[in-house]
Scaffold this motif. Structure first.
Motif, PDB file in Angstrom:
ATOM      1  N   ARG A   1      10.072   0.884   1.992  1.00 55.50           N
ATOM      2  CA  ARG A   1       8.991   1.785   2.420  1.00 55.50           C
ATOM      3  C   ARG A   1       8.096   2.146   1.245  1.00 55.50           C
ATOM      4  N   PHE A   2       8.709   2.351   0.081  1.00 56.06           N
ATOM      5  CA  PHE A   2       7.911   2.658  -1.106  1.00 56.06           C
ATOM      6  C   PHE A   2       7.049   1.457  -1.499  1.00 56.06           C
ATOM      7  N   LEU A   3       7.622   0.241  -1.447  1.00 60.05           N
ATOM      8  CA  LEU A   3       6.880  -0.965  -1.786  1.00 60.05           C
ATOM      9  C   LEU A   3       5.673  -1.125  -0.866  1.00 60.05           C
ATOM     10  N   LYS A   4       5.886  -0.921   0.412  1.00 58.60           N
ATOM     11  CA  LYS A   4       4.778  -1.007   1.378  1.00 58.60           C
ATOM     12  C   LYS A   4       3.765   0.117   1.148  1.00 58.60           C
ATOM     13  N   GLY A   5       4.255   1.273   0.667  1.00 59.91           N
ATOM     14  CA  GLY A   5       3.343   2.383   0.397  1.00 59.91           C
ATOM     15  C   GLY A   5       2.360   2.055  -0.716  1.00 59.91           C
ATOM     16  N   ILE A   6       2.835   1.356  -1.754  1.00 54.44           N
ATOM     17  CA  ILE A   6       1.927   0.941  -2.832  1.00 54.44           C
ATOM     18  C   ILE A   6       0.865  -0.011  -2.279  1.00 54.44           C
TER      19      ILE A   6
END
Length: 660
Positions: A323-328
């Motif tokens: 989710r963090f990777l997609k957030g970036i």
């Protein structure tokens, strides 16, 4: 044993003790011994391994013709001539074992004085006028210094100490020991004071020692924005205080700009593999600036406004990490960030030939709102590291993409899928993640096959090895840009998440590496094929992977198209300075030779204005046949070369036949 003649001549001492014989003539109140002078000087002689029980006989004779007369106790009838140089003879069972000469006045008084004086003069001469040990010094300087890695250059413990300013090889060919040696250096404008390099203080005759210079540059070196030629000085001194010997050496090196990254520092003659060409890749960690105040501020905005809170660095679950990777990715997408190239030029210094790429730092990618694949990867890695994840950058031929490692598993996203309106559009975060995970499967397959063109840089591991990123200061301009970008996230600016232009993998639009093909989404020419249209035109299979500027070491290679399953590889070339096809191919041969590849070729007719060529490329013991077509147009040479894998000759001929 001490055996002596007592001054009154009353007896001869017999008997022994120990293993040595000493004869002592002593002065006493009796001026004469049996009518012969007794001198005040004592004479000592050593006779080793003398029998402790054998009686000794003492006799004398002189420089006159007087015969030998035994010295007996209380002898009264000795003749009394004047002996100028009496000689004492010592016998053991009638065998001569020692003799001593009574010294003359010269020998007795003046000779010792003269010898002592000569010794003092000799010592003085050796001290004040001795010849210096003739040191031989050879300096092996660094070809260049990368400011981004300035902390690495200062630490001899990092990567075996191979990143340094110079290596001094010091030989002492003389017969004297070099003492109190000191090796110092300075770099005008950067390190003005003489700085001592660790080195042996003493060098034995015939010994060779090595001293290495590990310069501690100031942080302001990261503000350098252009390359320059600089000089360094090395000073070697040794010897006693007040009479020091000195050798000085000077050398030049290239001080690069803060954003410059040189892929190797190996001499061209020593490069034997792709890994050698990319030898400096561990230093890419220096560009991952997680502690940059601008990156920290940007990360906070993503956590606050895009993710609305996250726990990836705390819970360490795959769901939160992804989710963090997609957030970036979502942040860059909503910002309207686009893929764009940057300067990459071949560089040659001495016998080192490398590609130097000007890399925009993560803060520059944020403020400029654009980045190349490697720059986007460094931005992602910086943000993930700041949030407590373990970032990884994956490298494949001509491309890089970011990901992270968690509990022994790897995750990746295709950061360049943001593309841009001029590059065929963009993909959603879910699609970019799907592409990245697919690329990751191929990555590990290639790695397991031993293909050294596929490798990764583990940021956490690099940091543990002492590869420390550059320090950057607070930047008000970048902070202001971040505020503007974050406001667009909330207002739906840039490319909103609900208005993303999706580009399916089978419609000929932008590819997932390099930000899409330069044709901008040309249509199908026939079933299952996509048209490439730029300086040349040809058709390639749907689902192919299009990579722009894939190999920085070969700048004439403009685009590479890898067909599904990598059955063939279509490569588009432009030779700006070639006047003919043969000259272009010879220049290509030279470039590939520097990368460890060797090619042979021959022309094979013509087609649609192109000169047809058949060839073979040899690399690491493997051979790949290829076919191609090149033409001379408007003062340069351009064309297509198709590498054939696993005998897929028919597909290669089909692509070549579509060349226009």
């Amino acid at each position: 044993m001490v055996a002596g003649i007592y001054p009154d001549g009353s007896r001869v001492l017999r008997g022994c003790s120990g293993s040595a014989l000493s004869i002592v003539r002593e002065y006493s109140k009796h001026p004469f011994l049996c009518g012969y002078p007794v001198y005040t000087q004592s004479i000592l002689r050593q006779y080793s391994e003398h029998s402790p029980t054998t009686p000794l006989q003492f006799r004398y004779h002189s420089t006159t013709s007087i015969p030998e007369v035994p010295l007996l106790p209380k002898a009264k009838n000795f003749p009394s001539p004047v002996h100028l140089h009496p000689i004492w003879l010592i016998y053991e069972q009638n065998r001569l074992i020692m003799q001593t000469t009574t010294p003359s006045f010269f020998k007795k008084h003046l000779m010792p004085v003269l010898l002592l004086g000569a010794g003092i003069l000799l010592l003085a001469y050796g001290w004040f006028f001795r010849g210096a040990a003739d040191l031989k010094v050879k300096i092996k300087p660094a070809t260049y210094i990368m400011p981004a890695a300035y902390k690495v250059y200062a630490n001899p413990e990092v990567l075996g100490g191979r990143y340094n300013l110079f290596k001094a090889v010091i030989e002492n060919p003389s017969g004297e020991m070099v003492q109190d040696m000191k090796v110092e250096y300075r770099i005008p404008k950067y390190i003005d004071e003489w700085t001592e390099a660790p080195a042996a203080a003493h060098v034995l005759p015939g010994q060779t020692v090595v001293a290495m210079g590990y310069p501690a540059f100031d942080q302001k070196i990261t503000e350098k924005n252009s390359q320059s030629k600089e000089k360094a000085e090395v000073r070697i001194t040794w010897g006693p205080k007040g009479n020091r010997e000195e050798v000085k050496e000077t050398f030049s090196f290239t001080m690069m700009a803060a954003g410059d990254f040189a892929y190797t520092d190996m001499p061209a003659s020593e490069i034997a593999s792709f890994a050698d060409m990319m030898q400096n890749n561990p230093l890419s960690v220096c560009f991952i600036t997680a502690e940059d105040p601008a990156v920290r501020y940007y990360t906070g905005k993503i956590q606050q406004k895009i993710l609305k809170g996250e726990t990836a660095g705390v819970t360490h679950t795959a769901e939160e990490g992804v989710r963090f990777l997609k957030g970036i990715y979502e942040a860059t997408l909503r910002s309207g960030m686009v893929y764009s190239s940057t300067q990459a030029v071949p560089s040659s210094t001495g016998d080192v030939q490398t590609l130097v790429q000007r890399i925009r730092l993560p803060r520059e990618v944020i403020s400029n709102n654009t980045g190349l694949c490697i720059e986007l990867s460094f931005l992602y890695a910086s943000i993930m590291r700041n949030a407590g994840l373990d970032p990884v950058v994956f490298y494949i031929p001509g491309h890089a993409y970011p990901g992270f490692k968690l509990n022994g598993q790897y995750y990746a996203i295709e950061a360049t899928s943001i593309g841009g309106a001029g590059l065929g559009g963009s993909k959603s975060a879910d699609e970019a993640l799907q592409i990245g995970m697919k690329e990751l499967q191929e990555f590990f397959q290639r790695m397991q096959m031993g293909d050294d063109r596929y490798y990764m840089v583990d940021v956490t591991e690099g940091l543990s090895q002492g590869i420390i990123p550059m320090e950057l200061k607070e930047d008000a301009f970048t902070r202001q840009k971040i505020d503007e970008v974050a406001a667009n996230w909330e207002n739906g600016g840039g490319v909103p998440a609900n208005n993303v232009v999706y580009v399916p993998s089978n419609n000929g639009g932008g590819g997932n590496t390099g930000g899409g093909n330069d044709g901008g989404g040309g249509g199908n020419t026939n079933t299952g094929f996509v048209q490439y249209s730029r300086n040349i035109s040809f058709a390639y299979p749907q689902g192919s992977k299009v990579i722009n500027n894939p190999n920085p070491q070969v700048p004439v290679l403009i685009t590479m198209v890898n067909t599904p399953g990598q059955a063939v590889t279509a490569q588009v070339y432009e030779f700006q300075n070639a006047s003919g096809v043969n000259q272009a191919l010879e220049s290509l041969r030279e470039m590939l030779y520097q990368t460890g590849q060797q090619i042979s070729y021959q022309t094979a007719g013509s087609h649609n204005g192109y000169t047809l060529v058949n060839g073979v490329t040899n690399y690491n013991g493997n051979s790949m046949p290829w076919i191609g077509g090149l033409r001379n147009r408007n003062g340069h040479v351009e064309g297509l070369i198709i590498g054939i894998y696993n005998g897929n000759q028919q597909l290669a001929q089909q692509i070549l036949g579509s060349l226009r």
